[in-house]
Design a protein around this motif. Structure first.
Motif, PDB file in Angstrom:
ATOM      1  N   PRO A 153       0.828  -1.213   0.000  1.00  0.00           N
ATOM      2  CA  PRO A 153       0.000   0.000   0.000  1.00  0.00           C
ATOM      3  C   PRO A 153       0.862   1.263   0.000  1.00  0.00           C
ATOM      4  O   PRO A 153       2.080   1.189   0.223  1.00  0.00           O
ATOM      5  N   PRO A 154       0.257   2.421  -0.217  1.00  0.00           N
ATOM      6  CA  PRO A 154       1.035   3.676  -0.273  1.00  0.00           C
ATOM      7  C   PRO A 154       1.748   4.022   1.021  1.00  0.00           C
ATOM      8  O   PRO A 154       2.759   4.724   0.995  1.00  0.00           O
ATOM      9  N   ASP A 155       1.227   3.540   2.153  1.00  0.00           N
ATOM     10  CA  ASP A 155       1.794   3.949   3.438  1.00  0.00           C
ATOM     11  C   ASP A 155       2.742   2.924   4.053  1.00  0.00           C
ATOM     12  O   ASP A 155       3.094   3.026   5.226  1.00  0.00           O
ATOM     13  N   ARG A 156       3.164   1.905   3.256  1.00  0.00           N
ATOM     14  CA  ARG A 156       4.100   0.923   3.781  1.00  0.00           C
ATOM     15  C   ARG A 156       5.205   0.679   2.763  1.00  0.00           C
ATOM     16  O   ARG A 156       4.980   0.752   1.551  1.00  0.00           O
ATOM     17  N   THR A 157       6.395   0.373   3.279  1.00  0.00           N
ATOM     18  CA  THR A 157       7.495   0.053   2.377  1.00  0.00           C
ATOM     19  C   THR A 157       7.383  -1.395   1.933  1.00  0.00           C
ATOM     20  O   THR A 157       6.722  -2.224   2.570  1.00  0.00           O
ATOM     21  N   LEU A 158       8.074  -1.716   0.848  1.00  0.00           N
ATOM     22  CA  LEU A 158       8.118  -3.099   0.379  1.00  0.00           C
ATOM     23  C   LEU A 158       8.709  -4.000   1.460  1.00  0.00           C
ATOM     24  O   LEU A 158       8.217  -5.112   1.699  1.00  0.00           O
ATOM     25  N   LEU A 159       9.745  -3.542   2.133  1.00  0.00           N
ATOM     26  CA  LEU A 159      10.389  -4.336   3.182  1.00  0.00           C
ATOM     27  C   LEU A 159       9.405  -4.664   4.298  1.00  0.00           C
ATOM     28  O   LEU A 159       9.355  -5.797   4.792  1.00  0.00           O
ATOM     29  N   GLN A 160       8.603  -3.698   4.717  1.00  0.00           N
ATOM     30  CA  GLN A 160       7.629  -3.929   5.780  1.00  0.00           C
ATOM     31  C   GLN A 160       6.600  -4.984   5.368  1.00  0.00           C
ATOM     32  O   GLN A 160       6.231  -5.857   6.159  1.00  0.00           O
ATOM     33  N   VAL A 161       6.160  -4.928   4.132  1.00  0.00           N
ATOM     34  CA  VAL A 161       5.165  -5.886   3.648  1.00  0.00           C
ATOM     35  C   VAL A 161       5.763  -7.285   3.559  1.00  0.00           C
ATOM     36  O   VAL A 161       5.119  -8.276   3.906  1.00  0.00           O
ATOM     37  N   LEU A 162       7.015  -7.376   3.108  1.00  0.00           N
ATOM     38  CA  LEU A 162       7.672  -8.678   3.028  1.00  0.00           C
ATOM     39  C   LEU A 162       7.791  -9.311   4.411  1.00  0.00           C
ATOM     40  O   LEU A 162       7.547 -10.509   4.593  1.00  0.00           O
ATOM     41  N   ARG A 163       8.143  -8.526   5.405  1.00  0.00           N
ATOM     42  CA  ARG A 163       8.244  -9.051   6.766  1.00  0.00           C
ATOM     43  C   ARG A 163       6.891  -9.549   7.271  1.00  0.00           C
ATOM     44  O   ARG A 163       6.802 -10.601   7.911  1.00  0.00           O
ATOM     45  N   SER A 164       5.833  -8.790   6.988  1.00  0.00           N
ATOM     46  CA  SER A 164       4.499  -9.203   7.428  1.00  0.00           C
ATOM     47  C   SER A 164       4.083 -10.520   6.784  1.00  0.00           C
ATOM     48  O   SER A 164       3.307 -11.287   7.359  1.00  0.00           O
ATOM     49  N   ALA A 165       4.596 -10.775   5.583  1.00  0.00           N
ATOM     50  CA  ALA A 165       4.278 -12.023   4.884  1.00  0.00           C
ATOM     51  C   ALA A 165       5.178 -13.173   5.330  1.00  0.00           C
ATOM     52  O   ALA A 165       5.078 -14.282   4.798  1.00  0.00           O
ATOM     53  N   GLY A 166       6.066 -12.914   6.294  1.00  0.00           N
ATOM     54  CA  GLY A 166       6.947 -13.962   6.796  1.00  0.00           C
ATOM     55  C   GLY A 166       8.182 -14.187   5.954  1.00  0.00           C
ATOM     56  O   GLY A 166       8.852 -15.207   6.091  1.00  0.00           O
ATOM     57  N   ILE A 167       8.522 -13.236   5.076  1.00  0.00           N
ATOM     58  CA  ILE A 167       9.711 -13.349   4.233  1.00  0.00           C
ATOM     59  C   ILE A 167      10.862 -12.658   4.947  1.00  0.00           C
ATOM     60  O   ILE A 167      10.794 -11.461   5.240  1.00  0.00           O
ATOM     61  N   ASP A 168      11.929 -13.398   5.235  1.00  0.00           N
ATOM     62  CA  ASP A 168      13.079 -12.841   5.944  1.00  0.00           C
ATOM     63  C   ASP A 168      14.021 -12.163   4.961  1.00  0.00           C
ATOM     64  O   ASP A 168      14.664 -12.830   4.147  1.00  0.00           O
ATOM     65  N   VAL A 169      14.105 -10.841   5.028  1.00  0.00           N
ATOM     66  CA  VAL A 169      15.029 -10.077   4.200  1.00  0.00           C
ATOM     67  C   VAL A 169      15.965  -9.312   5.135  1.00  0.00           C
ATOM     68  O   VAL A 169      15.499  -8.526   5.962  1.00  0.00           O
ATOM     69  N   PRO A 170      17.271  -9.537   5.049  1.00  0.00           N
ATOM     70  CA  PRO A 170      18.190  -8.779   5.903  1.00  0.00           C
ATOM     71  C   PRO A 170      18.050  -7.281   5.636  1.00  0.00           C
ATOM     72  O   PRO A 170      17.761  -6.864   4.513  1.00  0.00           O
ATOM     73  N   SER A 171      18.237  -6.488   6.660  1.00  0.00           N
ATOM     74  CA  SER A 171      18.204  -5.033   6.483  1.00  0.00           C
ATOM     75  C   SER A 171      19.065  -4.399   7.556  1.00  0.00           C
ATOM     76  O   SER A 171      19.356  -5.023   8.573  1.00  0.00           O
ATOM     77  N   ASP A 172      19.441  -3.156   7.302  1.00  0.00           N
ATOM     78  CA  ASP A 172      20.274  -2.464   8.277  1.00  0.00           C
ATOM     79  C   ASP A 172      19.813  -1.018   8.422  1.00  0.00           C
ATOM     80  O   ASP A 172      18.978  -0.706   9.259  1.00  0.00           O
TER      81      ASP A 172
END
Length: 780
Positions: free
Chosen positions: A709-728
């Motif tokens: 959605p417009p108010d969330r980043t791609l990274l935030q959505v991936l985490r909510s879907a249970g996809i582990d993406v490293p970030s710093d």
């Protein structure tokens, strides 16, 4: 390698010819002596599978094991590639008995009408994802959050029972019982049936992944049959109830709505499989983690002093000594893995524990480093569409165990003991873990509030910004006009880790925000040194450092992290610094000097008095140094410096944004990849919901589709879907959250990728970049 059917016409194995005495693989190639000797049921593998396969990672990463009848894969990249392609590499044998059942054992299973069929673990496409999508909701971080109080209550009850005793076997008293009870509660199993199911669950592991003797096979088959029969009776009882809470009740409703997708047999198989999976993997992983942490008292003390590190420590333990050490696949066609041909129907044992110790992916992989910022990349949970759905429930349980023990029994000690393991190929953890402590030193005896003063953590993979280290200021003195030099040491007197040129620290301010400062002292001195410019037009971080940092105080830092790594392979280097940008550049110059490399160092600043490290630079780099103090009418002429591109020269630069922009423009005619810069600001990378649009993301490896959605980043959505993406940094500066783009046009907002990399449209930074259109396809 050449398939066996073609050996005669192809002249045999392209690498070597087999003698008549040598064992050969199904492709006809000779099996090396080490491969022929490999037996996962012998002591070396059972005690430490990663160490047992060190030779394989280094010399023969894919080999055939005649004793097992499987192809063994030991390196990280090869294992991940297999996980990514569940069409070529079928999971259908994941639950197949690795030791074929005897006729007597088979007869026992038939007597119980044992019919364990497909589950999420061993099901092929397209049936697998059709079912998985129906079952995912209960495993979202939001849904799992509701289970945290139950887990906390169970752990606390068990700890209450032993806290004043002074000695315990944590496996028997805590780690075996709690995860099983959590799993049964999660499923919604009636309380009166829990005890009986507990008794039956252990037989399944030995039956599937072990090597029981003929006599044991009959005994194990009896246990498995009773487990199957009783779980079916419990399921029938649950189906008769019109209301109930738990995952199985949700699945019973799905069975009524979509009986062709969630079938009757599937319900029975999944119930039994989840009891085993959710129980044993977490129980063994927790036992492994406590064993490793308690055998390193200094690390245990760090956790007790700094509970914020618990999620990172749990994740590092999953990498270093996870409970799932291997998994299986079957090749659906002839395929090459790591340069070795595996024939159609070849059985594959991916030793994930070995991949988790692969130095090509994890620096110093044999070290247990609770500050490791890429531990989340581990393969213990698998990867892709078959990644463990319950991973975040397991993480939650491990963290609560660690948080309760470090708070209530910080003086816990590991007793000297011989560790034993249930012999099998795929699951590993000690059968007992004896510990001791002095009850008189229990903190809650002096302060009863300690018992309930819990520290909670967000559900999901640990975030890099939570990995915080405490350091002490040993020196805080002016380095130049307006520049504060700060030397940091370990409060316990240990050496701080070495670092590489280009590394920086994130200093966490009292308000919770962090500022990045490059390391600029000797990289292996045991301390860390930074220099901070007091920026009047800044955001307040440098002002706080100048006003508040004094010798003796403690700071909280993250790192070291290196997103500006020096490539040491070039013939010549141009190092360019503007103002405080000298901090990473001087470390690079020091390194190049030690290597005997050819380099020039160009350093521009306001005046000599405001330019840090001038005396040291002139002493150590005099012949290579060019200074440009503006007050002396000295000017760095980039157009002249960059006029002639050099094929064998790399440029490294740090300084004000205007300098970096000028360098990017001035090197447009240089070979691609010549210029390397470091940004410390992220203008334009922050999300502005008013000016964004929603878009769809298809995840090819996980076979999921998510909406951003417009108010969330791609990274935030991936985490909510249970996809582990490293970030710093999560500002588009570091490159940690890079993901591969398969299809779609990207709105790049990072400061990591070059113009050519952006134009290729094959990658993006998920923390800030978005889709230009309505859809992106990512290799996740």
């Amino acid at each position: 390698m050449t398939p066996v059917s073609h050996r005669a016409e192809a002249g045999g194995c392209p690498f070597h010819q087999a003698s008549q005495e040598e064992a050969v693989s199904p492709t006809g190639c000779p099996v090396s002596p080490r491969a022929a000797e490999f037996d996962p049921f012998e002591a070396p593998y059972q005690l430490d599978p990663a160490e047992a396969l060190r030779w394989s990672r280094e010399q023969e990463p894919v080999f055939y094991s005649p004793r097992l009848g499987y192809w063994i894969v030991s390196r990280y990249d090869d294992i991940k590639a297999i996980f990514r392609d569940n069409h070529t590499f079928s999971p259908s044998i994941a639950l197949e008995k690795i030791t074929p059942a005897s006729k007597e054992a088979q007869a026992v299973l038939e007597r119980y009408d044992y019919g364990m069929n497909r589950t999420l673990v061993n099901e092929d496409e397209p049936a697998h994802m059709a079912r998985r999508r129906e079952l995912l909701e209960a495993f979202s971080p939001e849904a799992l959050e509701a289970h945290a109080p139950m887990v906390r209550r169970l752990v606390r009850e068990k700890l209450d029972a032993i806290v004043d005793r002074g000695r315990a076997d944590l496996v028997a008293e805590m780690f075996w019982e709690v995860p099983l009870t959590v799993a049964l509660h999660f499923l919604g199993v009636p309380e009166e049936d829990m005890e009986q199911l507990r008794r039956f669950s252990v037989a399944h592991t030995l039956n599937t992944w072990g090597r029981p003797s003929p006599e044991q096979q009959v005994e194990v088959a009896e246990g498995v049959g009773k487990f199957w029969q009783y779980s079916g009776e419990v399921l029938e009882k649950m189906q008769r109830q019109t209301q109930g809470k738990g995952w199985m009740y949700d699945m019973i409703e799905k069975n009524r709505q979509k009986p062709d997708v969630v079938t009757d047999n599937y319900l029975h198989s999944m119930m039994m499989a989840i009891i085993v999976a959710a129980h044993e993997t977490t129980a063994l992983a927790t036992a492994n983690a406590f064993r490793q942490l308690l055998s390193r008292p200094a690390v245990w003390d760090e956790l007790c002093d700094n509970p914020e590190l618990i999620p990172a420590a749990a994740e590092e333990c999953l990498r270093h000594s996870g409970s799932v050490v291997a998994w299986r696949r079957r090749a659906t066609r002839e395929v090459s893995v790591g340069g070795v041909t595996i024939p159609e129907d070849g059985k594959i044992l991916m030793v994930t524990a070995s991949g988790n110790h692969d130095p090509s992916h994890f620096e110093n992989p044999d070290e247990l480093d609770i500050y490791r910022d890429n531990a989340v990349d581990h393969l213990t949970f698998g990867y892709g569409s078959h990644q463990c759905m319950g991973k975040n429930l397991g993480r939650m349980e491990m963290r609560i165990f660690l948080e309760e023990f470090t708070r209530r029994l910080p003086h816990l000690e590991l007793e000297e003991q011989a560790f034993t393991f249930l012999p099998n190929t795929s699951f590993r953890g000690p059968e007992a873990l004896w510990v001791r402590w002095d009850p008189a030193k229990n903190p809650e005896r002096q302060d009863p509030a300690v018992r309930t003063a819990q520290h909670d953590f967000p559900v999901g993979a640990p975030e890099a910004h939570s990995i915080v280290r405490r350091v002490r200021v040993a020196r805080a003195e002016p380095e130049a006009e307006g520049v504060l030099g700060v030397t940091l040491t370990d409060p316990a007197g240990r050496d701080l880790p070495a670092w590489t040129p280009g590394s920086h620290l994130d200093v966490v301010l009292p308000i919770g925000e962090a500022r990045k400062y490059s390391l600029c002292g000797p990289p292996d001195a045991g301390d860390w040194r930074v220099a901070v410019l007091n920026e009047e037009a800044g955001r307040g971080g440098s002002r706080w450092m100048h006003e508040s940092v004094r010798e003796g105080i403690e700071l909280r830092v993250r790192g070291p992290k290196n997103h500006f790594r020096l490539d040491e392979s070039a013939q010549h280097y141009l190092l360019i610094a503007g103002g405080i940008g000298i901090t990473p550049i001087i470390a690079m110059a020091d390194r190049l000097r030690r290597l005997g490399k050819s380099y020039e160092l160009h350093y521009a600043g306001r005046s000599r008095t405001s330019m840090a490290f001038i005396e040291r630079l002139e002493r150590d780099h005099g012949e290579s140094l060019r200074l440009y103090p503006k007050a002396e009418n000295q000017r760095l002429d980039l157009s002249e410096l960059l006029a002639e591109p050099c094929e064998e020269t790399l440029l490294y630069a740090c300084g004000p944004e205007r300098l970096l922009s000028a360098l990017e423009a001035g090197t447009a005619h240089w070979p691609e990849g010549s210029l390397h810069v470091e940004h410390f600001t992220a203008e334009g990378a922050l999300l502005d919901p008013k000016n964004e649009h929603a878009f769809q993301v298809v995840l090819t490896d996980s076979e999921l589709t998510v909406e951003v959605p417009p108010d969330r980043t791609l990274l935030q959505v991936l985490r909510s879907a249970g996809i582990d993406v490293p970030s710093d940094c999560e500002e588009g500066l570091c490159g940690s959250c890079q993901v591969e783009v398969v299809e779609g046009e990207v709105d790049h907002r990072d400061k990591v990728l070059t113009a050519a990399e952006r134009a290729s449209e094959d990658r993006l930074m998920s923390c800030c970049s978005r889709a230009k259109g309505k859809k992106l396809v990512l290799a996740l």
